[in-house]
Design a protein around this motif. Structure first.
Motif, PDB file in Angstrom:
ATOM      1  N   UNK A  86      76.221  -0.786  79.085  1.00 11.12           N
ATOM      2  CA  UNK A  86      75.931  -2.207  79.188  1.00 11.12           C
ATOM      3  C   UNK A  86      75.388  -2.739  77.869  1.00 11.12           C
ATOM      4  N   UNK A  87      75.349  -4.077  77.768  1.00 11.72           N
ATOM      5  CA  UNK A  87      74.763  -4.702  76.584  1.00 11.72           C
ATOM      6  C   UNK A  87      74.203  -6.061  76.974  1.00 11.72           C
ATOM      7  N   UNK A  88      73.297  -6.560  76.141  1.00 14.76           N
ATOM      8  CA  UNK A  88      72.717  -7.860  76.413  1.00 14.76           C
ATOM      9  C   UNK A  88      71.532  -8.148  75.523  1.00 14.76           C
ATOM     10  N   UNK A  89      70.973  -9.365  75.633  1.00 11.74           N
ATOM     11  CA  UNK A  89      69.733  -9.679  74.911  1.00 11.74           C
ATOM     12  C   UNK A  89      68.581  -8.942  75.574  1.00 11.74           C
ATOM     13  N   UNK A 106      73.092  -9.377  81.327  1.00  8.60           N
ATOM     14  CA  UNK A 106      73.762  -8.222  80.758  1.00  8.60           C
ATOM     15  C   UNK A 106      75.208  -8.156  81.240  1.00  8.60           C
ATOM     16  N   UNK A 107      76.012  -7.352  80.543  1.00  6.18           N
ATOM     17  CA  UNK A 107      77.412  -7.163  80.919  1.00  6.18           C
ATOM     18  C   UNK A 107      77.810  -5.730  80.596  1.00  6.18           C
ATOM     19  N   UNK A 108      78.875  -5.267  81.223  1.00  2.41           N
ATOM     20  CA  UNK A 108      79.354  -3.918  80.954  1.00  2.41           C
ATOM     21  C   UNK A 108      80.161  -3.893  79.660  1.00  2.41           C
ATOM     22  N   UNK A 109      80.066  -2.782  78.947  1.00  9.60           N
ATOM     23  CA  UNK A 109      80.833  -2.576  77.719  1.00  9.60           C
ATOM     24  C   UNK A 109      82.212  -2.054  78.097  1.00  9.60           C
ATOM     25  N   UNK A 110      83.288  -2.768  77.764  1.00 13.08           N
ATOM     26  CA  UNK A 110      84.633  -2.288  78.092  1.00 13.08           C
ATOM     27  C   UNK A 110      84.970  -0.997  77.349  1.00 13.08           C
ATOM     28  N   UNK A 111      85.968  -0.287  77.856  1.00 17.63           N
ATOM     29  CA  UNK A 111      86.360   0.991  77.248  1.00 17.63           C
ATOM     30  C   UNK A 111      86.789   0.845  75.797  1.00 17.63           C
ATOM     31  N   UNK A 112      87.419  -0.276  75.458  1.00 21.85           N
ATOM     32  CA  UNK A 112      87.964  -0.453  74.108  1.00 21.85           C
ATOM     33  C   UNK A 112      86.977  -1.095  73.130  1.00 21.85           C
ATOM     34  N   UNK A 113      85.722  -1.228  73.532  1.00 22.04           N
ATOM     35  CA  UNK A 113      84.695  -1.829  72.684  1.00 22.04           C
ATOM     36  C   UNK A 113      83.596  -0.807  72.437  1.00 22.04           C
ATOM     37  N   UNK A 114      83.191  -0.639  71.181  1.00 18.86           N
ATOM     38  CA  UNK A 114      82.145   0.330  70.841  1.00 18.86           C
ATOM     39  C   UNK A 114      80.764  -0.239  71.140  1.00 18.86           C
ATOM     40  N   UNK A 115      79.782   0.649  71.243  1.00 19.87           N
ATOM     41  CA  UNK A 115      78.407   0.178  71.425  1.00 19.87           C
ATOM     42  C   UNK A 115      77.978  -0.690  70.238  1.00 19.87           C
ATOM     43  N   UNK A 116      78.393  -0.300  69.021  1.00 14.19           N
ATOM     44  CA  UNK A 116      78.019  -1.080  67.833  1.00 14.19           C
ATOM     45  C   UNK A 116      78.594  -2.490  67.913  1.00 14.19           C
ATOM     46  N   UNK A 117      79.851  -2.618  68.320  1.00 21.12           N
ATOM     47  CA  UNK A 117      80.455  -3.941  68.460  1.00 21.12           C
ATOM     48  C   UNK A 117      79.745  -4.758  69.539  1.00 21.12           C
ATOM     49  N   UNK A 257      80.603 -11.074  79.085  1.00 26.39           N
ATOM     50  CA  UNK A 257      81.831 -10.466  79.582  1.00 26.39           C
ATOM     51  C   UNK A 257      83.049 -11.079  78.901  1.00 26.39           C
ATOM     52  N   UNK A 258      83.042 -12.401  78.739  1.00 28.31           N
ATOM     53  CA  UNK A 258      84.151 -13.087  78.071  1.00 28.31           C
ATOM     54  C   UNK A 258      84.250 -12.676  76.604  1.00 28.31           C
ATOM     55  N   UNK A 259      83.104 -12.547  75.932  1.00 31.96           N
ATOM     56  CA  UNK A 259      83.103 -12.136  74.526  1.00 31.96           C
ATOM     57  C   UNK A 259      83.617 -10.710  74.368  1.00 31.96           C
ATOM     58  N   UNK A 260      83.169  -9.815  75.235  1.00 30.13           N
ATOM     59  CA  UNK A 260      83.627  -8.426  75.163  1.00 30.13           C
ATOM     60  C   UNK A 260      85.125  -8.333  75.387  1.00 30.13           C
ATOM     61  N   UNK A 261      85.649  -9.164  76.289  1.00 28.47           N
ATOM     62  CA  UNK A 261      87.092  -9.181  76.528  1.00 28.47           C
ATOM     63  C   UNK A 261      87.839  -9.652  75.275  1.00 28.47           C
ATOM     64  N   UNK A 262      87.289 -10.628  74.570  1.00 28.04           N
ATOM     65  CA  UNK A 262      87.903 -11.090  73.328  1.00 28.04           C
ATOM     66  C   UNK A 262      87.927  -9.989  72.274  1.00 28.04           C
ATOM     67  N   UNK A 264      87.927  -6.765  72.912  1.00 35.22           N
ATOM     68  CA  UNK A 264      88.848  -5.743  73.400  1.00 35.22           C
ATOM     69  C   UNK A 264      90.306  -6.107  73.129  1.00 35.22           C
ATOM     70  N   UNK A 265      90.629  -7.419  73.227  1.00 35.01           N
ATOM     71  CA  UNK A 265      92.035  -7.804  73.036  1.00 35.01           C
ATOM     72  C   UNK A 265      92.348  -8.229  71.601  1.00 35.01           C
ATOM     73  N   UNK A 266      91.381  -8.092  70.704  1.00 34.45           N
ATOM     74  CA  UNK A 266      91.619  -8.393  69.301  1.00 34.45           C
ATOM     75  C   UNK A 266      91.401  -9.838  68.911  1.00 34.45           C
ATOM     76  N   UNK A 267      90.942 -10.668  69.842  1.00 31.76           N
ATOM     77  CA  UNK A 267      90.711 -12.069  69.527  1.00 31.76           C
ATOM     78  C   UNK A 267      89.421 -12.336  68.774  1.00 31.76           C
ATOM     79  N   UNK A 268      88.519 -11.363  68.766  1.00 30.97           N
ATOM     80  CA  UNK A 268      87.225 -11.521  68.091  1.00 30.97           C
ATOM     81  C   UNK A 268      86.849 -10.211  67.402  1.00 30.97           C
TER      82      UNK A 268
END
Length: 302
Positions: A86-89, A106-117, A257-262, A264-268
């Protein structure tokens, strides 16, 4: 005990040191996480300096955003289990082996996103997301970002571009290539900026995201089309004077969650420029406090 890095009194870097503290205990609605990574922000040194007030007692652990693995669930937490990434402020300081998150934020960290990201998203990127949402521009419209090369500006440009918005951004000439990598067009800072914006967008701009304030936003406002929107993250007085508004922060897990999805899909691209171990947290703070760091600095704990 849990190792952490913070400050023992308000003031300069000389007030920073390592702290040993008991492992925090989550209250209702909170999560205890084992921290893997923490984002570093200009707000961190401003907190230490006391620029946001000195009412909070010291010592205080530094760091406002963290990503890690759930260790303990507080009372009433649902939808998560021990072991979830998970991640969050964080209200409890992120430069630490353990910290607390509010589960609603907080939100869950997707599989394609690193903890650092993930650790770079809750402050600057979430502010950018809220601001872009508030501007509510549609595909084909034009957004001017004042201060596009910073953390909030970089995220805002990419979020807007992903929505089909054309982005112009003020930045130094040295940042031209970096701004282009965000999908935006660089407009040089300084006197005459309104004219340069007009040359790039002869019909004016549909929205302005102000990350600088003062005379800069007042000058740039001349480029705003009738009916255009202005949102500021730094200068509520100027924003209202110019018919705009201050950014409305939501601090929600839904935004993360929306930011993490971005991501993961290369939009951010969070643009993690440098990572530091917890033992080098003071170096991470110095890099950001110098004002010369481009992209995001991250403290990696595990």
């Amino acid at each position: 005990m849990s190792k952490a890095f913070g400050f023992v009194a308000y003031g300069g870097p000389e007030r920073q040191e390592f702290l040993d503290r008991p492992v925090p205990v989550p209250g209702p609605g909170q999560l205890l996480i084992a921290v893997h990574a923490a984002g570093v922000n200009p707000a961190d040194w401003k907190v230490r300096q006391g620029l946001f007030g000195t009412a909070q007692p010291t010592p205080r652990v530094l760091g406002l955003e963290a990503a890690g693995v759930v260790q303990v669930l507080g009372e009433g937490v649902t939808g998560l289990v021990v072991g979830d990434p998970v991640f969050g402020p964080t209200p409890g300081g992120a430069f630490a082996e353990h910290t607390l998150l509010e589960s609603d934020n907080a939100a869950q960290v997707p599989d394609d996103v690193s903890f650092a990201q993930a650790a770079t998203l809750p402050v600057a990127a979430a502010t950018a997301y809220d601001a872009v949402e508030q501007l509510a521009l549609t595909p084909g419209q034009v957004l001017l970002v004042l201060g596009v090369a910073g953390g909030v500006g970089s995220a805002a440009a990419q979020i807007a571009v992903a929505r089909g918005v054309k982005v112009l951004g003020t930045a130094s000439d040295q940042s031209r290539e970096y701004v282009a990598s965000l999908g935006a067009t660089q407009i040089a800072y300084g006197e005459g900026v309104a004219g340069r914006v007009k040359a790039a967008a002869p019909g004016g701009v549909d929205g302005i995201l102000d990350l600088i304030g003062g005379d800069d936003v007042r000058s740039a406002a001349a480029a705003l089309r009738p009916g255009g929107r202005l949102v500021s993250t730094v200068d509520p007085v100027a924003a209202v004077e110019l018919g705009g508004a201050f950014v409305k922060r939501r601090n929600s897990g839904e935004v993360l969650t929306a930011l993490a999805a971005l991501v993961a899909n290369g939009g951010l691209d969070p643009h993690v420029s440098e990572t530091f171990t917890l033992d080098r947290a003071a170096e991470a703070m110095a890099a950001v406090e110098s004002g010369h760091a481009r992209g995001k600095c991250v403290v990696e704990i595990r």
